[in-house]
Design a protein around this motif. Sequence first.
Motif, PDB file in Angstrom:
ATOM      1  N   LEU A 207       0.823  -1.207   0.000  1.00  0.00           N
ATOM      2  CA  LEU A 207       0.000   0.000   0.000  1.00  0.00           C
ATOM      3  C   LEU A 207       0.856   1.255   0.000  1.00  0.00           C
ATOM      4  O   LEU A 207       0.548   2.242  -0.682  1.00  0.00           O
ATOM      5  CB  LEU A 207      -0.916   0.005   1.229  1.00  0.00           C
ATOM      6  CG  LEU A 207      -2.056  -1.012   1.250  1.00  0.00           C
ATOM      7  CD1 LEU A 207      -2.812  -0.914   2.563  1.00  0.00           C
ATOM      8  CD2 LEU A 207      -2.999  -0.804   0.076  1.00  0.00           C
ATOM      9  N   ALA A 208       1.943   1.239   0.763  1.00  0.00           N
ATOM     10  CA  ALA A 208       2.778   2.434   0.880  1.00  0.00           C
ATOM     11  C   ALA A 208       3.534   2.737  -0.404  1.00  0.00           C
ATOM     12  O   ALA A 208       3.736   3.910  -0.743  1.00  0.00           O
ATOM     13  CB  ALA A 208       3.759   2.267   2.036  1.00  0.00           C
ATOM     14  N   ARG A 209       3.943   1.705  -1.132  1.00  0.00           N
ATOM     15  CA  ARG A 209       4.771   1.946  -2.322  1.00  0.00           C
ATOM     16  C   ARG A 209       3.944   2.316  -3.542  1.00  0.00           C
ATOM     17  O   ARG A 209       4.491   2.790  -4.547  1.00  0.00           O
ATOM     18  CB  ARG A 209       5.651   0.733  -2.614  1.00  0.00           C
ATOM     19  CG  ARG A 209       4.898  -0.490  -3.116  1.00  0.00           C
ATOM     20  CD  ARG A 209       5.810  -1.713  -3.145  1.00  0.00           C
ATOM     21  NE  ARG A 209       6.914  -1.533  -4.048  1.00  0.00           N
ATOM     22  CZ  ARG A 209       6.913  -1.988  -5.316  1.00  0.00           C
ATOM     23  NH1 ARG A 209       5.861  -2.638  -5.784  1.00  0.00           N
ATOM     24  NH2 ARG A 209       7.954  -1.810  -6.095  1.00  0.00           N
ATOM     25  N   GLY A 210       2.627   2.122  -3.495  1.00  0.00           N
ATOM     26  CA  GLY A 210       1.785   2.483  -4.628  1.00  0.00           C
ATOM     27  C   GLY A 210       2.063   1.610  -5.839  1.00  0.00           C
ATOM     28  O   GLY A 210       2.549   0.482  -5.718  1.00  0.00           O
ATOM     29  N   GLY A 211       1.767   2.135  -7.039  1.00  0.00           N
ATOM     30  CA  GLY A 211       2.015   1.383  -8.255  1.00  0.00           C
ATOM     31  C   GLY A 211       0.777   1.294  -9.129  1.00  0.00           C
ATOM     32  O   GLY A 211      -0.238   1.953  -8.886  1.00  0.00           O
ATOM     33  N   LYS A 212       0.885   0.484 -10.171  1.00  0.00           N
ATOM     34  CA  LYS A 212      -0.189   0.369 -11.161  1.00  0.00           C
ATOM     35  C   LYS A 212      -0.948  -0.948 -11.071  1.00  0.00           C
ATOM     36  O   LYS A 212      -1.737  -1.278 -11.952  1.00  0.00           O
ATOM     37  CB  LYS A 212       0.390   0.525 -12.571  1.00  0.00           C
ATOM     38  CG  LYS A 212       1.012   1.904 -12.809  1.00  0.00           C
ATOM     39  CD  LYS A 212       1.514   2.042 -14.231  1.00  0.00           C
ATOM     40  CE  LYS A 212       2.091   3.446 -14.457  1.00  0.00           C
ATOM     41  NZ  LYS A 212       2.578   3.622 -15.852  1.00  0.00           N
ATOM     42  N   ARG A 213      -0.686  -1.709  -9.989  1.00  0.00           N
ATOM     43  CA  ARG A 213      -1.495  -2.923  -9.779  1.00  0.00           C
ATOM     44  C   ARG A 213      -2.897  -2.504  -9.351  1.00  0.00           C
ATOM     45  O   ARG A 213      -3.091  -1.421  -8.819  1.00  0.00           O
ATOM     46  CB  ARG A 213      -0.883  -3.800  -8.676  1.00  0.00           C
ATOM     47  CG  ARG A 213       0.554  -4.175  -8.906  1.00  0.00           C
ATOM     48  CD  ARG A 213       1.139  -4.779  -7.630  1.00  0.00           C
ATOM     49  NE  ARG A 213       0.856  -3.928  -6.477  1.00  0.00           N
ATOM     50  CZ  ARG A 213       1.547  -2.856  -6.168  1.00  0.00           C
ATOM     51  NH1 ARG A 213       2.564  -2.482  -6.925  1.00  0.00           N
ATOM     52  NH2 ARG A 213       1.218  -2.123  -5.115  1.00  0.00           N
ATOM     53  N   ARG A 214      -3.854  -3.372  -9.558  1.00  0.00           N
ATOM     54  CA  ARG A 214      -5.211  -3.068  -9.114  1.00  0.00           C
ATOM     55  C   ARG A 214      -5.245  -3.024  -7.591  1.00  0.00           C
ATOM     56  O   ARG A 214      -4.631  -3.835  -6.915  1.00  0.00           O
ATOM     57  CB  ARG A 214      -6.203  -4.107  -9.638  1.00  0.00           C
ATOM     58  CG  ARG A 214      -6.430  -4.023 -11.140  1.00  0.00           C
ATOM     59  CD  ARG A 214      -7.600  -4.894 -11.555  1.00  0.00           C
ATOM     60  NE  ARG A 214      -8.842  -4.468 -10.911  1.00  0.00           N
ATOM     61  CZ  ARG A 214      -9.603  -3.466 -11.342  1.00  0.00           C
ATOM     62  NH1 ARG A 214      -9.234  -2.767 -12.408  1.00  0.00           N
ATOM     63  NH2 ARG A 214     -10.698  -3.139 -10.704  1.00  0.00           N
ATOM     64  N   ALA A 215      -5.971  -2.024  -7.072  1.00  0.00           N
ATOM     65  CA  ALA A 215      -6.057  -1.837  -5.618  1.00  0.00           C
ATOM     66  C   ALA A 215      -7.056  -2.836  -5.040  1.00  0.00           C
ATOM     67  O   ALA A 215      -8.187  -2.486  -4.708  1.00  0.00           O
ATOM     68  CB  ALA A 215      -6.477  -0.410  -5.296  1.00  0.00           C
ATOM     69  N   ARG A 216      -6.647  -4.075  -4.966  1.00  0.00           N
ATOM     70  CA  ARG A 216      -7.534  -5.101  -4.440  1.00  0.00           C
ATOM     71  C   ARG A 216      -6.834  -5.978  -3.422  1.00  0.00           C
ATOM     72  O   ARG A 216      -7.257  -6.103  -2.278  1.00  0.00           O
ATOM     73  CB  ARG A 216      -8.081  -5.958  -5.595  1.00  0.00           C
ATOM     74  CG  ARG A 216      -8.991  -7.083  -5.160  1.00  0.00           C
ATOM     75  CD  ARG A 216      -9.444  -7.913  -6.355  1.00  0.00           C
ATOM     76  NE  ARG A 216     -10.141  -7.107  -7.348  1.00  0.00           N
ATOM     77  CZ  ARG A 216     -10.492  -7.556  -8.548  1.00  0.00           C
ATOM     78  NH1 ARG A 216     -10.193  -8.789  -8.903  1.00  0.00           N
ATOM     79  NH2 ARG A 216     -11.127  -6.777  -9.387  1.00  0.00           N
ATOM     80  N   TRP A 217      -5.730  -6.608  -3.850  1.00  0.00           N
ATOM     81  CA  TRP A 217      -5.078  -7.589  -2.983  1.00  0.00           C
ATOM     82  C   TRP A 217      -4.334  -6.946  -1.827  1.00  0.00           C
ATOM     83  O   TRP A 217      -4.329  -7.481  -0.716  1.00  0.00           O
ATOM     84  CB  TRP A 217      -4.125  -8.471  -3.799  1.00  0.00           C
ATOM     85  CG  TRP A 217      -4.856  -9.327  -4.767  1.00  0.00           C
ATOM     86  CD1 TRP A 217      -4.889  -9.219  -6.131  1.00  0.00           C
ATOM     87  CD2 TRP A 217      -5.712 -10.432  -4.454  1.00  0.00           C
ATOM     88  NE1 TRP A 217      -5.702 -10.178  -6.678  1.00  0.00           N
ATOM     89  CE2 TRP A 217      -6.218 -10.941  -5.672  1.00  0.00           C
ATOM     90  CE3 TRP A 217      -6.111 -11.038  -3.265  1.00  0.00           C
ATOM     91  CZ2 TRP A 217      -7.089 -12.027  -5.730  1.00  0.00           C
ATOM     92  CZ3 TRP A 217      -6.977 -12.112  -3.310  1.00  0.00           C
ATOM     93  CH2 TRP A 217      -7.455 -12.606  -4.533  1.00  0.00           C
ATOM     94  N   ALA A 218      -3.698  -5.807  -2.062  1.00  0.00           N
ATOM     95  CA  ALA A 218      -2.938  -5.166  -0.986  1.00  0.00           C
ATOM     96  C   ALA A 218      -3.839  -4.750   0.178  1.00  0.00           C
ATOM     97  O   ALA A 218      -3.527  -5.046   1.337  1.00  0.00           O
ATOM     98  CB  ALA A 218      -2.151  -3.969  -1.521  1.00  0.00           C
ATOM     99  N   PRO A 219      -4.979  -4.074  -0.065  1.00  0.00           N
ATOM    100  CA  PRO A 219      -5.857  -3.762   1.067  1.00  0.00           C
ATOM    101  C   PRO A 219      -6.391  -5.009   1.757  1.00  0.00           C
ATOM    102  O   PRO A 219      -6.550  -5.028   2.980  1.00  0.00           O
ATOM    103  CB  PRO A 219      -6.996  -2.951   0.422  1.00  0.00           C
ATOM    104  CG  PRO A 219      -6.409  -2.406  -0.826  1.00  0.00           C
ATOM    105  CD  PRO A 219      -5.451  -3.432  -1.304  1.00  0.00           C
ATOM    106  N   ALA A 220      -6.689  -6.054   0.969  1.00  0.00           N
ATOM    107  CA  ALA A 220      -7.200  -7.289   1.568  1.00  0.00           C
ATOM    108  C   ALA A 220      -6.152  -7.931   2.470  1.00  0.00           C
ATOM    109  O   ALA A 220      -6.458  -8.410   3.573  1.00  0.00           O
ATOM    110  CB  ALA A 220      -7.625  -8.265   0.474  1.00  0.00           C
ATOM    111  N   LEU A 221      -4.893  -7.943   2.013  1.00  0.00           N
ATOM    112  CA  LEU A 221      -3.815  -8.495   2.836  1.00  0.00           C
ATOM    113  C   LEU A 221      -3.620  -7.679   4.105  1.00  0.00           C
ATOM    114  O   LEU A 221      -3.489  -8.228   5.203  1.00  0.00           O
ATOM    115  CB  LEU A 221      -2.511  -8.528   2.037  1.00  0.00           C
ATOM    116  CG  LEU A 221      -2.348  -9.622   0.986  1.00  0.00           C
ATOM    117  CD1 LEU A 221      -1.068  -9.385   0.185  1.00  0.00           C
ATOM    118  CD2 LEU A 221      -2.295 -10.998   1.640  1.00  0.00           C
ATOM    119  N   ALA A 222      -3.598  -6.347   3.946  1.00  0.00           N
ATOM    120  CA  ALA A 222      -3.376  -5.486   5.106  1.00  0.00           C
ATOM    121  C   ALA A 222      -4.525  -5.612   6.096  1.00  0.00           C
ATOM    122  O   ALA A 222      -4.300  -5.679   7.316  1.00  0.00           O
ATOM    123  CB  ALA A 222      -3.209  -4.033   4.653  1.00  0.00           C
TER     124      ALA A 222
END
Length: 283
Positions: A207-222
């Motif tokens: 989440l902190a590093r950002g990027g062009k991946r879809r914002a789905r898995w990172a919030p779910a993991l966090a």
Amino acid sequence: MSGSHLGIPAGSLLLEPRPFFTVLNSLTLAMDACVILLVLVLTRPWGKRAPSWLLIVPVFVATGLLTPIVLAFPGQLLIRGLGFGAVPAGRGGLKPFLDPWVFNVVYTGFIVQGLALAGLFVPYARQRWGRIGQGVPGERLPSSTGVVAAAAAAAGLMVAGVHAYWAFGGTAGLQADRAAAYSAQRGVVSAVHGMCALAAGLGAWLLARGGKRRARWAPALAWTGSAATLCWGLWMLIGSLGPELDGGEGPSAGVLLIYAGQMVTGSLAVLVLTRFLAARREG
């Protein structure tokens, strides 16, 4: 709480009248009552008007307490079905505090709760806050948030490493009776807690590093990882204040440090997740 001995074997510490057990049972009963209220909020039209914090806090706690059970208990049943996981004869000596069937009934109920709440909350969240989870993360979060994310990742790696060590039979840092009572079933629990700590740290870092991946898995993991590490660390720390139900020694200093490490990892990941969601809402 009503005085019944159903499912409690003779000699169990639960048969002794202790205020601590009454408080814990009352707290568990209250949390189950909250599950019923959550189901109503997630399924009734007026639930869309509920304040966000009033819904998110209990769902977060439910996610944290139920996720390790959903992951670990089926694994324990599988290991038991394959003939592994029993404590070797002459080792351990811990007393059972509940009959085995009680765990099967209660933990199966917890798994049903967890899956049902997830099945209700995910579509609810998409309908109410779907815009926040759409698109890509975008730019990096502020450097101060990046420092918090790095700390969450480091703490998560440390906690996961210790749990992995215990999962494969390591005994350093454990009290003597727990070390002697090691089994593959206990190892599954440690492995799951390690996975949750890794998820919290990885989710915060992504989440902190950002990027062009879809914002789905990172919030779910966090979300899932931070909830599991924070809530279970706190729950076990509270449990350590009372008597040991199986008559064993209290948690060692090393175990207490890991409980604290889980709470630190989860808290740091929550801060990063909160900053990420706030930035998405502002955008």
